[in-house]
Design a protein around this motif. Structure first.
Motif, short mmCIF file in Angstrom:
data_model
loop_
_atom_site.label_atom_id
_atom_site.label_comp_id
_atom_site.label_asym_id
_atom_site.label_seq_id
_atom_site.Cartn_x
_atom_site.Cartn_y
_atom_site.Cartn_z
N VAL A 1 1.66 12.30 1.24
CA VAL A 1 1.97 10.88 1.09
C VAL A 1 2.85 10.38 2.24
O VAL A 1 3.06 9.17 2.39
CB VAL A 1 2.65 10.57 -0.27
CG1 VAL A 1 1.75 11.01 -1.42
CG2 VAL A 1 4.02 11.20 -0.36
N SER B 1 0.54 4.29 -2.71
CA SER B 1 0.23 5.64 -2.25
C SER B 1 1.31 6.65 -2.61
O SER B 1 1.08 7.86 -2.59
CB SER B 1 0.03 5.65 -0.73
OG SER B 1 1.25 5.38 -0.06
N ILE C 1 -5.01 7.62 0.47
CA ILE C 1 -4.16 8.57 -0.25
C ILE C 1 -3.99 8.12 -1.70
O ILE C 1 -4.04 8.94 -2.63
CB ILE C 1 -2.80 8.70 0.45
CG1 ILE C 1 -2.96 9.41 1.79
CG2 ILE C 1 -1.79 9.43 -0.44
CD1 ILE C 1 -1.69 9.46 2.62
N ALA C 2 -3.80 6.81 -1.91
CA ALA C 2 -3.65 6.28 -3.27
C ALA C 2 -4.91 6.53 -4.09
O ALA C 2 -4.84 6.83 -5.29
CB ALA C 2 -3.34 4.79 -3.22
N ALA D 1 -2.80 4.81 3.67
CA ALA D 1 -2.09 4.76 2.39
C ALA D 1 -3.05 4.46 1.25
O ALA D 1 -2.94 5.02 0.15
CB ALA D 1 -0.98 3.72 2.44
N THR E 1 0.82 -1.22 0.00
CA THR E 1 0.00 0.00 0.00
C THR E 1 0.85 1.27 0.00
O THR E 1 0.48 2.27 -0.61
CB THR E 1 -0.95 0.00 1.21
OG1 THR E 1 -0.19 -0.16 2.42
CG2 THR E 1 -1.96 -1.13 1.11
#
Length: 492
Positions: A242, A92, A273-274, A270, A88
């Motif tokens: 990030v 991200s 955020i991704a 993560a 992850t």
């Protein structure tokens, strides 16, 4: 033979399965490079046959193995969580962020020494070698791969730094448990470990610094760096947000929250955020968590991306992580605990250790024996907690008779157990480090300077005690001896 039909082996008979196991490990894993899992099973079979010959039941070995797996379940879950984190964090942009700015800032000649220092700082903050190696360590290995410098030396520096914090951080479970097992105060234990940790760290820094001086930048190396910088810049949206998954890990560790909750929260962050910054789909989020990150995930959301940016070296660098990546390591845990259960039930190691203790006379011999025993037991059990209490049971009274303070014993535990476990390819920590960093244990072992140094300096202080006015050795005061005698009388 006892009433239950169980015979206690003689020292000579107990040495037979131990020697066979050593031949299997050294010959099979070290020389012939056979799979460590299979060698552990073979060694476990040897001790199982021996245990049955001594009168024990096969069911008892399975029961002990089950108990060991039960106690190790949190570590197994953390193992999977690290795979989750790597996958992850890649998607991200967290790890690519560290790689990108690491490549821009770090000169190849200083990578080794910075790998040690940075990992040591992170490990001290989070209190776990696995957490620091599985996060910042992975980024540092990616930087080393891009710079085309020695991966073995970089891995040795990462492992050294990771175990610096695992040994000295008050947040570390091994630091707390070793002091608890030995009966020493946590902060006195950490303070006493400085005698071996400081010189080991200084030597590590010197070695990594001079090893880096031999690196000369080449046109090909610079081209690799420029290619990687350009590729990461086009593949990911790098911004300060990030870094939030990494901040969560550090903050959660400092707040002493459950490692599993912290790691899962970081992975979930993560993924969010991704989704928002890397335009990842929900399917890609789950795929990165389970199967690991793949560059194709990012290229799919960037149809206008120049395909020449994605080189094979970049794919080899970034395509990693996921729960599946830890399956082999988890299977290894089961093999290791089968071996550990068999050797525990057989009692062969205990018989040999009891005989050795009868010959201990000097302070140096006592410390040497406890160090070697700690190293041997952790390699047989892959369970630090079990090893700590076993060492305490075997050597606790011996240390007291020599008027050695419990901090000497707890330090010996750390120097022979905590920081050496990752060096052997048949231990759980050893498999984790090799799997996570992508370098075999025997390749990075000579460069794990800090890990080797602790054992050496602890040994030196013991044998030099008569000539150095006990420098590095803490003796019990008369009051402490009397207090210990009084507490013993109360227990009786």
């Amino acid at each position: 033979m006892s009433k239950e039909g169980i015979r206690r082996p003689s020292v000579g008979m107990a040495l037979i399965p131990i020697m066979i196991a050593l031949v299997i490990f050294i010959g099979g894993i070290g020389i012939l490079k056979y799979q460590a899992e299979l060698m552990l099973i073979f060694a476990g079979v040897v001790f199982s046959i021996y245990a049955i010959w001594c009168g024990h039941k096969w069911e008892k070995i399975l029961t002990v193995m089950g108990e060991k797996i039960k106690t190790a379940l949190p570590a197994i879950l953390i193992l999977f969580s690290i795979g989750l984190i790597i996958g992850t964090w890649m998607l991200s942009g967290t790890i690519p962020f560290f790689v990108y700015y690491g490549l821009e800032i770090i000169h190849p000649g200083y990578l080794y020494v910075l790998a040690f220092i940075v990992t040591a700082i992170v490990s001290t903050c989070v209190g776990t070698s696995w957490g620091s190696a599985g996060t910042i360590g992975v980024a540092l290995m990616s930087i080393a791969q891009t710079m085309d410098v020695s991966l073995a030396i970089t891995a040795g520096a990462v492992v050294s730094g990771a175990y610096f914090g695992d040994k000295l951080s008050p947040l570390s479970d091994t630091t707390n448990m070793s002091s608890l097992a030995a009966g020493s105060n946590l902060y006195e234990h950490i303070q006493h470990m400085m005698y071996t940790s400081i010189p080991s760290s200084i030597i590590a820094i010197i070695v990594f610094y001079f090893a880096g001086l031999s690196i000369e930048s080449t046109p090909g190396q610079l081209n690799n760096i420029e290619e990687m910088l350009s590729g990461i810049d086009q593949l990911f949206n790098l911004n300060v947000l990030v870094l939030l998954p990494a901040v969560i890990v550090i903050a959660g560790s400092l707040m002493k929250k459950s490692p599993l909750i912290v790691l899962f929260s970081s992975a979930l962050t993560a993924m969010i955020i991704a989704f928002f910054f890397q335009q990842a789909t929900v399917a890609q989020l789950f795929t990165s968590a389970v199967e690991g990150f793949n560059v194709e995930m990012v290229t799919a959301s960037n149809p206008g991306l120049d395909p020449t940016v994605i080189s094979e070296s970049m794919q080899g660098l970034l395509n990693r992580g996921g729960l599946y990546s830890m399956y082999n390591a988890t299977f290894f845990v089961f093999c290791a605990f089968f071996f550990a259960a068999a050797i525990e039930v057989s009692q062969a190691l205990n018989v040999v250790l009891e005989k050795i203790i009868s010959y201990l006379k000097s302070i140096g011999s006592v410390i040497f024996a406890s160090l070697v025993t700690g190293f041997a037991v952790i390699n047989c059990t892959s369970n630090a907690l079990v090893t700590y209490f076993l060492i305490k049971d075997i050597f606790g009274d011996v240390y007291k008779k020599k008027k050695l303070h419990p901090v000497n014993l707890s330090r010996s535990m750390e120097d022979s157990v905590t920081i050496t476990e990752a060096l052997m390819p048949w231990t759980v920590s050893g498999v984790f480090m090799a799997t996570t960093l992508g370098v075999s244990n025997f390749e990075f072992l000579p460069w794990a300077i800090f890990n080797l140094g602790g054992f050496v300096f602890s040994l030196l202080y013991g044998f030099l005690a008569p000539y150095s006015n006990n420098f590095g050795i803490r003796n019990l005061t008369e009051n402490e001896v009397e207090e210990d005698m009084e507490s013993s009388k109360k227990i009786i």
